[in-house]
Scaffold this active site. Structure first.
Site, mmCIF file in Angstrom:
data_model
loop_
_atom_site.group_PDB
_atom_site.id
_atom_site.type_symbol
_atom_site.label_atom_id
_atom_site.label_comp_id
_atom_site.label_asym_id
_atom_site.label_seq_id
_atom_site.Cartn_x
_atom_site.Cartn_y
_atom_site.Cartn_z
ATOM 1 N N TYR A 148 11.108 0.622 -3.596
ATOM 2 C CA TYR A 148 11.637 0.182 -4.959
ATOM 3 C C TYR A 148 12.363 -1.039 -5.079
ATOM 4 C CZ TYR A 148 9.020 3.959 -6.932
ATOM 5 O OH TYR A 148 8.094 4.975 -7.574
ATOM 6 N N ASP B 247 10.360 11.820 -3.308
ATOM 7 C CA ASP B 247 9.712 11.654 -2.131
ATOM 8 C C ASP B 247 9.900 10.325 -1.050
ATOM 9 O OD1 ASP B 247 8.692 10.438 -4.055
ATOM 10 O OD2 ASP B 247 6.414 11.399 -3.990
#
Length: 443
Positions: free
Chosen positions: A240, A162
């Site tokens: 990330y 996602d």
């Protein structure tokens, strides 16, 4: 159609069920399979209360072979070692002063090593019992697990995440454009990708966004990475990548927190599952879900001074919608373009054909086909190839049971700073987690 959910007692299963129940998906039966009967019973109570008899039939099946037999789609979202294992991964790394995070760095390598053998058993079972099924993998680390499973299932296993779709939505809001009218040029690996262009009417509007301080300050990645660094990159990274670009800040912030992410979720979900099969389960689930979403990557946002998440990002992330869009595209041949984790073929230069990458794909009845993305710039290419090498070494360790390969997988990862560090982290994990000890059985 028949959909089997592996990890059917997982906390986010109601998101998938809601997406299916609210859409003409063609799914008539959902089979929930989980190794924890308490969790799956609790999740079914939430689903029953939310659906009130509407939507697909729900079946609970404890035997894996029976659960997947006859399935058209298998959705895999398992967690080997549970949240206790995740907490161990985090603390084992932090004890050595390196990043402790579920999918990135040492944590991702360790999680992958104990997960790959289970994922391979699942893949073999599906090949035997449901050879025509399409497998949608959300099990983390998604790229590594999808690549391992593809050795058995080929292109019939597709990984989803996602993160990219969340990034696209936020960038589209900052640009005040409709996501359906834009093309998002995104490429990399799972949790390691970059948005390089946003095309609207054939024009790249990303440079205008990068030049606008106010627009960058209006969404999470702009605040997380800062305008100066985004302009330096000339792209917007997946969230990330904060762990790579601001490693020391991330480690300090995680260490300063009262609990790691895994510890927080473990305490939160233990409380939820204890009461989930009582009346009011659906309302409690939604309260816990919103708290979970609100605290996502909280330590990174705190370190970067980002503040609270935007209310528009608290609706569940979007992986349920990606899964539904993927299923619809294949089952009904409704052509779609989705960012997925698939075998590279020749989409991303610098990696071989079998390397699983995260890129836009054309999807239809014949599966997902990666679109050529062109080369990443030199620093990004270097990072992607080094992380892919670590992932493949972790797969090798998991399949061979070799402790030496496990140390190598940790040591060659760019977020682990020495062989000695790798050995000490692995020793802690082997002492704490029987799930890993059962995998690494040889020198």
């Amino acid at each position: 159609m028949r959909l089997t959910i592996l990890g059917g007692g997982g906390f986010r299963v109601p998101l998938v069920h809601a997406a299916l129940a609210g859409d003409d998906s063609g799914v008539e039966t959902i089979v929930l399979h989980d190794t924890d009967p308490v969790r799956v019973r609790s999740v079914k109570a939430v689903l029953d209360e939310r659906s009130q008899g509407r939507g697909p039939e729900l079946v609970v099946e404890s035997d894996l072979a029976t659960a997947v037999r006859g399935a058209d789609f298998v959705f895999s979202a398992i967690r080997v070692g549970g949240l206790h294992g995740r907490s161990c991964d985090e603390r084992s790394a932090l004890a050595e002063g390196v990043l402790g995070q579920e999918t990135t760095g040492a944590g991702g390598m360790l999680y992958g090593m104990r997960t790959v053998p289970v994922a391979m058993h699942i893949a073999e079972t599906i090949r035997r019992e449901a050879p025509d099924a399409w497998v949608i993998n959300f099990t983390n680390p998604a790229g590594m697990v999808t690549e391992a499973m593809s050795a058995v299932l080929g292109d019939r296993v597709i990984g989803i995440c996602d993160s990219p779709v969340g990034l696209f939505r936020r960038v589209a809001r900052a640009l005040d454009v409709d996501t359906e009218q834009a093309w998002f040029d995104y490429a990399g690996l799972n949790h390691l990708g970059w948005l390089r262009r946003v095309l609207v009417d054939g024009r790249d509007v990303l440079p205008a966004l990068l030049a606008d301080d106010d627009a960058l300050a209006s969404f999470e990645e702009g605040k997380l990475f800062g305008a100066s660094w985004l302009r330096t990159l000339g792209a917007i990274p997946n969230e990330y990548l904060y762990y790579y670009y601001f490693t020391r800040d991330a480690v300090t912030s995680i260490n300063d927190a009262q609990a790691t992410r895994g510890e927080f979720l473990l305490a939160q979900q233990d409380e939820f599952y204890r009461e989930a099969d009582q009346p009011g389960a659906a309302a409690r689930w939604d309260d816990v879900r919103r708290e979970r979403e609100a605290t996502y990557m909280a330590e990174s946002r705190e370190a970067a001074g980002v503040g609270d998440r935007d209310a528009l990002d608290l609706d569940g992330g979007g992986y349920d919608r990606v899964a539904l869009a993927l299923m619809r595209a294949i089952a009904a041949d409704e052509r779609a373009t989705l960012v997925l984790n698939v075998r590279n073929r020749s989409a991303l230069s610098g990696l071989d054909a079998d390397a699983v990458v995260e890129v836009p794909c054309l999807v239809g009845r014949n599966g997902a086909h990666p679109i050529a993305s062109g080369a990443l710039d030199a620093p990004a290419t270097s990072l992607v190839t080094s992380v892919k090498a670590a992932e493949r070494t972790a797969i090798e360790a998991a399949l061979s049971g070799s402790r030496r390969s496990a140390v190598k997988a940790l040591a060659v990862h760019p977020l682990v700073d020495s062989v000695n560090t790798a050995e000490r982290i692995l020793d802690r994990e082997l002492e704490a987690l029987p799930e890993l000890r059962s995998v690494l059985v040889s020198a």
